[in-house]
Motif scaffolding. Structure first.
Motif, short mmCIF file in Angstrom:
data_model
loop_
_atom_site.label_atom_id
_atom_site.label_comp_id
_atom_site.label_asym_id
_atom_site.label_seq_id
_atom_site.Cartn_x
_atom_site.Cartn_y
_atom_site.Cartn_z
N ILE A 136 7.10 -16.33 5.73
CA ILE A 136 8.33 -15.55 5.54
C ILE A 136 8.13 -14.47 4.48
O ILE A 136 8.59 -13.32 4.63
CB ILE A 136 9.48 -16.49 5.16
CG1 ILE A 136 9.84 -17.39 6.34
CG2 ILE A 136 10.70 -15.70 4.72
CD1 ILE A 136 10.91 -18.40 6.03
N GLN A 137 7.44 -14.81 3.39
CA GLN A 137 7.20 -13.81 2.33
C GLN A 137 6.37 -12.64 2.85
O GLN A 137 6.64 -11.47 2.53
CB GLN A 137 6.52 -14.48 1.15
CG GLN A 137 7.42 -15.44 0.39
CD GLN A 137 6.68 -16.13 -0.75
OE1 GLN A 137 5.46 -16.14 -0.79
NE2 GLN A 137 7.45 -16.74 -1.65
N LEU B 6 6.18 -11.54 5.99
CA LEU B 6 7.01 -10.74 6.87
C LEU B 6 8.00 -9.88 6.09
O LEU B 6 8.26 -8.71 6.44
CB LEU B 6 7.75 -11.66 7.84
CG LEU B 6 6.90 -12.38 8.89
CD1 LEU B 6 7.76 -13.34 9.70
CD2 LEU B 6 6.23 -11.36 9.81
N MET B 7 8.57 -10.46 5.04
CA MET B 7 9.52 -9.69 4.24
C MET B 7 8.84 -8.52 3.56
O MET B 7 9.37 -7.40 3.53
CB MET B 7 10.15 -10.62 3.20
CG MET B 7 11.06 -11.69 3.79
SD MET B 7 12.57 -11.00 4.49
CE MET B 7 13.41 -10.41 3.03
N LEU B 8 7.65 -8.75 3.00
CA LEU B 8 6.95 -7.65 2.33
C LEU B 8 6.55 -6.56 3.31
O LEU B 8 6.65 -5.36 3.02
CB LEU B 8 5.72 -8.20 1.61
CG LEU B 8 6.00 -9.06 0.37
CD1 LEU B 8 4.71 -9.67 -0.17
CD2 LEU B 8 6.67 -8.23 -0.73
N ARG B 9 6.07 -6.95 4.50
CA ARG B 9 5.68 -5.94 5.49
C ARG B 9 6.87 -5.15 5.99
O ARG B 9 6.78 -3.93 6.23
CB ARG B 9 4.99 -6.63 6.67
CG ARG B 9 3.62 -7.22 6.33
CD ARG B 9 2.98 -7.82 7.55
NE ARG B 9 2.78 -6.82 8.60
CZ ARG B 9 2.28 -7.09 9.80
NH1 ARG B 9 1.94 -8.36 10.10
NH2 ARG B 9 2.12 -6.13 10.69
N SER B 10 8.00 -5.81 6.12
CA SER B 10 9.18 -5.10 6.63
C SER B 10 9.73 -4.09 5.62
O SER B 10 10.37 -3.10 5.99
CB SER B 10 10.26 -6.11 6.99
OG SER B 10 10.70 -6.82 5.83
N LEU B 11 9.50 -4.33 4.34
CA LEU B 11 9.98 -3.39 3.33
C LEU B 11 9.29 -2.04 3.42
O LEU B 11 9.86 -1.01 3.02
CB LEU B 11 9.80 -3.99 1.94
CG LEU B 11 10.67 -5.20 1.60
CD1 LEU B 11 10.31 -5.75 0.23
CD2 LEU B 11 12.16 -4.84 1.64
N SER C 243 11.35 -1.45 11.11
CA SER C 243 11.64 -2.89 11.17
C SER C 243 13.13 -3.14 10.96
O SER C 243 13.85 -2.36 10.33
CB SER C 243 10.84 -3.63 10.09
OG SER C 243 11.27 -3.24 8.81
N VAL D 247 14.49 -5.57 9.26
CA VAL D 247 14.80 -5.93 7.87
C VAL D 247 14.96 -4.68 7.02
O VAL D 247 15.86 -4.58 6.16
CB VAL D 247 13.70 -6.85 7.31
CG1 VAL D 247 13.96 -7.17 5.84
CG2 VAL D 247 13.61 -8.13 8.13
N HIS D 248 14.10 -3.67 7.28
CA HIS D 248 14.21 -2.42 6.51
C HIS D 248 15.53 -1.72 6.80
O HIS D 248 16.17 -1.17 5.88
CB HIS D 248 13.04 -1.52 6.86
CG HIS D 248 12.99 -0.27 6.03
ND1 HIS D 248 12.58 -0.26 4.73
CD2 HIS D 248 13.35 1.01 6.33
CE1 HIS D 248 12.65 0.96 4.23
NE2 HIS D 248 13.13 1.78 5.20
N TRP E 228 18.28 -3.48 4.89
CA TRP E 228 18.28 -3.10 3.49
C TRP E 228 18.88 -1.70 3.29
O TRP E 228 19.61 -1.43 2.32
CB TRP E 228 16.86 -3.14 2.93
CG TRP E 228 16.37 -4.52 2.63
CD1 TRP E 228 15.44 -5.22 3.27
CD2 TRP E 228 16.83 -5.35 1.55
NE1 TRP E 228 15.25 -6.45 2.70
CE2 TRP E 228 16.10 -6.56 1.63
CE3 TRP E 228 17.78 -5.20 0.54
CZ2 TRP E 228 16.30 -7.62 0.75
CZ3 TRP E 228 17.95 -6.25 -0.35
CH2 TRP E 228 17.23 -7.44 -0.22
#
Length: 229
Positions: free
Chosen positions: A203-204, A206-211, A216, A218-219, A222
């Motif tokens: 999960i971490q 994926l979250m970092l890549r999406s930022l 994405s 997630v981006h 945000w």
């Protein structure tokens, strides 16, 4: 017949006439059940019984144990114990009942080692009296009595040794099951920790890549949150 040959024959005859009954069994007591075993025992006999819970089925090593006389009266009772040793001097001839109760357990099957030794309580271990003034036949009978006393002592000691060896074996089996149970718990807990760590790590990542990926989801979430502010 030669006196020494007769002596030896009497010795082995006494060994064969030893009146001791022994029974051993290992039973599985299912959860929420009670199993009872019956043994016919005469009066004025000594009963030695020992039990050990050697496997608890991923639970506690405990069992409830009761002994009943032929009239249904409770002679002794143990509540949720891992093992114990008892000695009973019977006063009545009949069928004695020995019960193992696992009704307090909802899921775990208990494996119990049980040993029962029934022995006459009329052994005479006294020494022979003074032989002065006795005829040869009486002296010979006293000698035979001395041999019987020695055989009885040896037999009693051997029974104690065998009983202790059986107890040691049951304790070793219980300790082995405890070690296997602890190994199972440690392995299961470690496996769960590894799975959780891999899941959280994924999960971490994926979250970092999406930022850093503008396309994405997630981006975009945000960005929408920032615009709302």
């Amino acid at each position: 017949m030669d006196r020494n040959v007769l002596f030896i024959l009497c010795f082995f005859t006494l060994i064969l006439c030893i009146n001791t009954h022994e029974k051993q069994l290992t039973v599985n007591i299912e959860p929420r059940k009670q199993d009872c075993f019956f043994e016919r025992i005469n009066e004025k006999q000594t009963v030695e019984l020992d039990y050990q819970v050697i496997d608890g089925g991923h639970g506690d090593l405990d069992i409830t144990f009761q002994t009943y006389d032929p009239y249904g009266r409770i002679l002794l009772a143990d509540y949720k114990k891992s093992g114990n040793t008892h000695t009973i001097n019977t006063q009545t001839t009949g069928d004695y009942k020995f019960c193992f109760d696992n009704t307090f357990s909802s899921f775990n099957t208990k494996t119990v080692f049980f040993e029962l030794i029934v022995d006459n309580d009329e052994d005479d271990f006294g020494a022979s009296e003074n032989m002065n003034g006795l005829n040869p036949e009486d002296v010979y009978e006293l000698k035979i009595q001395d041999i019987q006393d020695i055989v009885n002592r040896v037999r009693a000691d051997l029974n104690k040794i065998r009983q202790m060896q059986d107890i040691i074996k049951s304790v070793e089996a219980r300790d082995r099951n405890i070690a296997e149970e602890n190994f199972f718990k440690v392995t299961s807990f470690s496996f769960m920790q590894i799975v959780i760590m891999l899941f959280v790590g994924g999960i971490q990542v994926l979250m970092l890549r999406s930022l850093f990926d503008d396309n994405s989801r997630v981006h975009k979430i945000w960005k929408n949150l920032d615009s709302l502010r």
